[in-house]
Design an enzyme around this catalytic site. Sequence first.
Site, mmCIF file in Angstrom:
data_model
loop_
_atom_site.group_PDB
_atom_site.id
_atom_site.type_symbol
_atom_site.label_atom_id
_atom_site.label_comp_id
_atom_site.label_asym_id
_atom_site.label_seq_id
_atom_site.Cartn_x
_atom_site.Cartn_y
_atom_site.Cartn_z
ATOM 1 C CG ASP A 220 -2.228 0.770 1.007
ATOM 2 O OD1 ASP A 220 -2.145 1.986 0.763
ATOM 3 O OD2 ASP A 220 -3.306 0.163 1.059
ATOM 4 N N GLY A 246 4.555 1.653 -1.593
ATOM 5 C CA GLY A 246 4.736 2.145 -2.958
ATOM 6 C C GLY A 246 3.384 2.429 -3.569
ATOM 7 C CG PHE A 248 -2.169 0.475 -6.528
ATOM 8 C CD1 PHE A 248 -2.706 1.597 -7.143
ATOM 9 C CD2 PHE A 248 -2.821 -0.034 -5.404
ATOM 10 C CE1 PHE A 248 -3.855 2.210 -6.661
ATOM 11 C CE2 PHE A 248 -3.976 0.586 -4.910
ATOM 12 C CZ PHE A 248 -4.481 1.715 -5.539
ATOM 13 C CG HIS A 266 -14.924 0.098 -5.215
ATOM 14 N ND1 HIS A 266 -15.976 0.130 -4.349
ATOM 15 C CD2 HIS A 266 -13.821 0.422 -4.471
ATOM 16 C CE1 HIS A 266 -15.547 0.465 -3.132
ATOM 17 N NE2 HIS A 266 -14.250 0.636 -3.179
#
Length: 356
Positions: A220, A246, A248, A266
């Site tokens: 995360d 880090g 994504f 989402h």
Amino acid sequence: MPPPRLVRAMERARHVIGSVHRRTAPPAATMLEMIIGAWRAQGIAVAADLKVADALADGPLTADELARRVGADPDALARLMRALISEGIFTRKGNRFALNALGETLRSDAPMSMAGMARMVGHPQYREHWSGLVDAVRTGEAYPPKLRGMGSWEWLETQPEFAAIFNDAMTSVSEFAVEPVIAAYDFSPFVTIVDVGGGHGRLLSAILAATPGARGVLYDLPQVVEGAPELLRRYGVADRVQVEGGSFLDAVPEGGDAYVMKNVIHDWPDAESLTILKNVRDAAKPGDTLLLVEFVIPEHDRAFIGKWADMEMLVQVAARERTADEYGKLYEQAGFRLTRVVPTAAPISLVEGRAV
Ligand SMILES: C[S@@+](CC[C@H](N)C(=O)[O-])C[C@H]1O[C@@H](n2cnc3c(N)ncnc32)[C@H](O)[C@@H]1O
């Protein structure tokens, strides 16, 4: 955990009873009842704000006793309790108010407390965001940036009081999905499970507790994973989890044979979702498993909470909940094949795919 099929059958029965009721009642009365859903939600939020359920945790109380405990006007509080009891929230024992199963969910220390969610939905600043739903539906754009002059996440950082309520709400929603996911899916074939956007690692901890042979990677943002070690230790899995910080949007850790993402995609429009999924694909080997845990919008027109979560995504961040077909298309574009959608007892499903 009830079997998903039983839960779905009860939902269908509720739909049938609801439509019979709608056909027999005057439509305007039915509509009025729906519209005042906003009042009901605010009443629940007030009970959570005043910590009524916490005050009743040691046993039933009269209106005067309860009012003294929570700092409210006895008459006004008794009227709120009457309205809540009519919805099945709290109960009466003689002249005293008491907890019942729904009331318990508003305790701040309940295992699947909904108090944070109730407080968030009733918060004036949250309501201001939803007041822009009309703008979001007209334009397809998020409303908070227009209201606050900055994006939702950036704004949240400037609002410590609301951010604390928001974080509690996210914990509520996240927690209620954990057990149903573990009950519905067998994680035991995997050796290394990477939880992408895994927050503090609550889901990963539950997966590893149920899968003693597996190891985990928690990924995360750096400022988020800072808070993870304490939770991982609390659930007794810290020695099996590698924590990595880090973005994504840039890259995802290699080395997993399963990549899990719960309530992440989402939050993003299609373009960014594709970037994230392609980064997962770059990290994965052919045959590796991708598991998105999301409200998957069903094709039927019956009630489903994800259809309203979709409005939340639209108004807050111009993102969306998706159907299985929509996930299938994203998977294909990112280099995965959707293999199946696994329902759970909660209104969330696991969208399983394999890297091709
Ligand atoms: C809705 S939360 C879901 C958290 C967790 N998976 C759960 O279900 O409880 C979305 C997560 O995505 C993370 N996130 C947002 N942007 C990110 C980024 N650019 N890179 C990595 N994680 C990110 C957030 O920090 C947050 O933990």
